[in-house]
Design a protein around this motif. Structure first.
Motif, mmCIF file in Angstrom:
data_model
loop_
_atom_site.group_PDB
_atom_site.id
_atom_site.type_symbol
_atom_site.label_atom_id
_atom_site.label_comp_id
_atom_site.label_asym_id
_atom_site.label_seq_id
_atom_site.Cartn_x
_atom_site.Cartn_y
_atom_site.Cartn_z
ATOM 1 N N GLY A 153 0.794 -1.224 0.000
ATOM 2 C CA GLY A 153 0.000 0.000 0.000
ATOM 3 C C GLY A 153 0.829 1.279 0.000
ATOM 4 N N PHE A 154 2.114 1.169 -0.258
ATOM 5 C CA PHE A 154 3.003 2.333 -0.326
ATOM 6 C C PHE A 154 3.292 2.585 -1.796
ATOM 7 C CE2 PHE A 154 7.105 4.437 -0.436
ATOM 8 C CZ PHE A 154 7.068 5.310 0.650
ATOM 9 N N PRO A 155 2.774 3.689 -2.372
ATOM 10 C CA PRO A 155 2.939 3.931 -3.815
ATOM 11 C C PRO A 155 4.293 4.579 -4.136
ATOM 12 C CG PRO A 155 1.571 5.641 -2.850
ATOM 13 C CD PRO A 155 1.904 4.681 -1.745
ATOM 14 N N PRO A 156 5.310 3.779 -4.436
ATOM 15 C CA PRO A 156 6.642 4.369 -4.663
ATOM 16 C C PRO A 156 6.686 5.322 -5.843
ATOM 17 C CG PRO A 156 6.624 2.056 -5.307
ATOM 18 C CD PRO A 156 5.311 2.331 -4.634
ATOM 19 N N GLU A 157 5.894 5.065 -6.882
ATOM 20 C CA GLU A 157 5.924 5.946 -8.052
ATOM 21 C C GLU A 157 5.419 7.341 -7.704
ATOM 22 O OE1 GLU A 157 1.997 4.289 -7.630
ATOM 23 O OE2 GLU A 157 3.918 3.275 -7.685
ATOM 24 N N ARG A 158 4.366 7.409 -6.909
ATOM 25 C CA ARG A 158 3.788 8.707 -6.529
ATOM 26 C C ARG A 158 4.745 9.444 -5.577
ATOM 27 N NH1 ARG A 158 -0.892 11.457 -8.191
ATOM 28 N NH2 ARG A 158 -2.033 9.519 -8.146
ATOM 29 N N LEU A 159 5.290 8.711 -4.610
ATOM 30 C CA LEU A 159 6.143 9.357 -3.621
ATOM 31 C C LEU A 159 7.532 9.678 -4.163
ATOM 32 C CD1 LEU A 159 4.792 7.453 -0.531
ATOM 33 C CD2 LEU A 159 4.401 9.838 -1.151
ATOM 34 N N LEU A 160 8.025 8.893 -5.099
ATOM 35 C CA LEU A 160 9.275 9.261 -5.771
ATOM 36 C C LEU A 160 9.071 10.511 -6.626
ATOM 37 C CD1 LEU A 160 10.896 5.890 -6.872
ATOM 38 C CD2 LEU A 160 11.941 7.672 -5.470
ATOM 39 N N THR A 161 7.936 10.579 -7.316
ATOM 40 C CA THR A 161 7.608 11.778 -8.087
ATOM 41 C C THR A 161 7.619 12.995 -7.176
ATOM 42 O OG1 THR A 161 6.306 10.563 -9.712
ATOM 43 C CG2 THR A 161 5.801 12.912 -9.469
ATOM 44 N N ALA A 162 6.967 12.865 -6.022
ATOM 45 C CA ALA A 162 6.908 13.973 -5.066
ATOM 46 C C ALA A 162 8.293 14.326 -4.530
ATOM 47 C CB ALA A 162 5.965 13.614 -3.910
ATOM 48 N N ALA A 163 9.051 13.339 -4.111
ATOM 49 C CA ALA A 163 10.357 13.599 -3.495
ATOM 50 C C ALA A 163 11.333 14.234 -4.476
ATOM 51 C CB ALA A 163 10.929 12.298 -2.932
ATOM 52 N N VAL A 164 11.434 13.665 -5.667
ATOM 53 C CA VAL A 164 12.362 14.203 -6.668
ATOM 54 C C VAL A 164 11.894 15.597 -7.107
ATOM 55 C CG1 VAL A 164 13.281 13.868 -8.997
ATOM 56 C CG2 VAL A 164 13.147 11.932 -7.417
ATOM 57 N N GLY A 165 10.608 15.743 -7.331
ATOM 58 C CA GLY A 165 10.075 17.036 -7.760
ATOM 59 C C GLY A 165 10.238 18.115 -6.714
ATOM 60 N N LEU A 166 10.021 17.772 -5.437
ATOM 61 C CA LEU A 166 10.211 18.761 -4.369
ATOM 62 C C LEU A 166 11.656 19.253 -4.338
ATOM 63 C CD1 LEU A 166 8.046 17.239 -1.515
ATOM 64 C CD2 LEU A 166 7.758 19.506 -2.542
ATOM 65 N N CYS A 167 12.582 18.341 -4.474
ATOM 66 C CA CYS A 167 14.001 18.740 -4.484
ATOM 67 C C CYS A 167 14.300 19.648 -5.668
ATOM 68 C CB CYS A 167 14.895 17.508 -4.523
ATOM 69 S SG CYS A 167 14.912 16.589 -2.980
ATOM 70 N N ALA A 168 13.834 19.266 -6.838
ATOM 71 C CA ALA A 168 14.120 20.042 -8.049
ATOM 72 C C ALA A 168 13.495 21.431 -7.977
ATOM 73 C CB ALA A 168 13.622 19.286 -9.278
ATOM 74 N N GLU A 169 12.236 21.494 -7.639
ATOM 75 C CA GLU A 169 11.544 22.785 -7.614
ATOM 76 C C GLU A 169 12.024 23.653 -6.461
ATOM 77 O OE1 GLU A 169 9.907 23.856 -10.082
ATOM 78 O OE2 GLU A 169 9.606 21.963 -11.132
ATOM 79 N N SER A 170 12.341 23.045 -5.324
ATOM 80 C CA SER A 170 12.899 23.814 -4.212
ATOM 81 C C SER A 170 14.237 24.402 -4.607
ATOM 82 C CB SER A 170 13.052 22.932 -2.972
ATOM 83 O OG SER A 170 11.790 22.524 -2.502
ATOM 84 N N GLY A 171 15.010 23.647 -5.392
ATOM 85 C CA GLY A 171 16.281 24.158 -5.903
ATOM 86 C C GLY A 171 16.081 25.358 -6.811
ATOM 87 N N GLU A 172 15.048 25.320 -7.638
ATOM 88 C CA GLU A 172 14.776 26.450 -8.526
ATOM 89 C C GLU A 172 14.377 27.685 -7.724
ATOM 90 O OE1 GLU A 172 12.361 25.697 -12.001
ATOM 91 O OE2 GLU A 172 13.127 23.654 -12.147
#
Length: 133
Positions: A36-55
């Protein structure tokens, strides 16, 4: 002096199998999905948060340290990046099956517990209670 080749070998040795082997990664992702842990959704969130926070950080860095003006255009750009960050926060909320309001409430409770007088205090910032992450 550290030998770069030995360092690379060391890094490889202390890296999880899931981080360096596609089959192990896919198996772990399937295992997590089944739990019940959606790695695709949470990886999307984690990688995206890092990228956008960097911007967002890049704009602040240029304003604070490199003379870029905090004009309307740059502030607008920061707000747009903040919107992108929120998109990834929403992805994380969907993946964790939690609403924004619950996240905000949890944050208020965490910070209220950390700062019992209701205001920032350097002592409590540096000396956390057990379990205060």
């Amino acid at each position: 002096m550290i030998d770069p080749k030995k360092y690379l070998d060391f890094v490889d040795a202390v890296t999880s199998q899931q981080s360096k082997d596609n089959e192990a990664f896919v198996y772990r992702a399937q295992e997590l999905q089944g739990a019940g842990f959606p790695p695709e959704r949470l990886l999307t969130a984690a990688v995206g948060l890092c990228a956008e926070s960097g911007e967002f950080t890049e704009i602040v860095k240029k304003i604070v340290f490199q003379g870029k003006e905090p004009n309307e255009e740059n502030l607008y750009h920061m707000k747009r990046e903040l919107g992108d960050i929120m998109w990834y926060v929403a992805q994380a909320c969907i993946g964790l099956d939690i609403g924004f309001h619950e996240i905000l409430q949890m944050n208020v409770e965490k910070l209220s517990s950390r700062y019992p007088d209701g205001a920032f205090d350097v002592y409590y910032s540096e000396n956390r209670k057990e379990g205060d992450l």
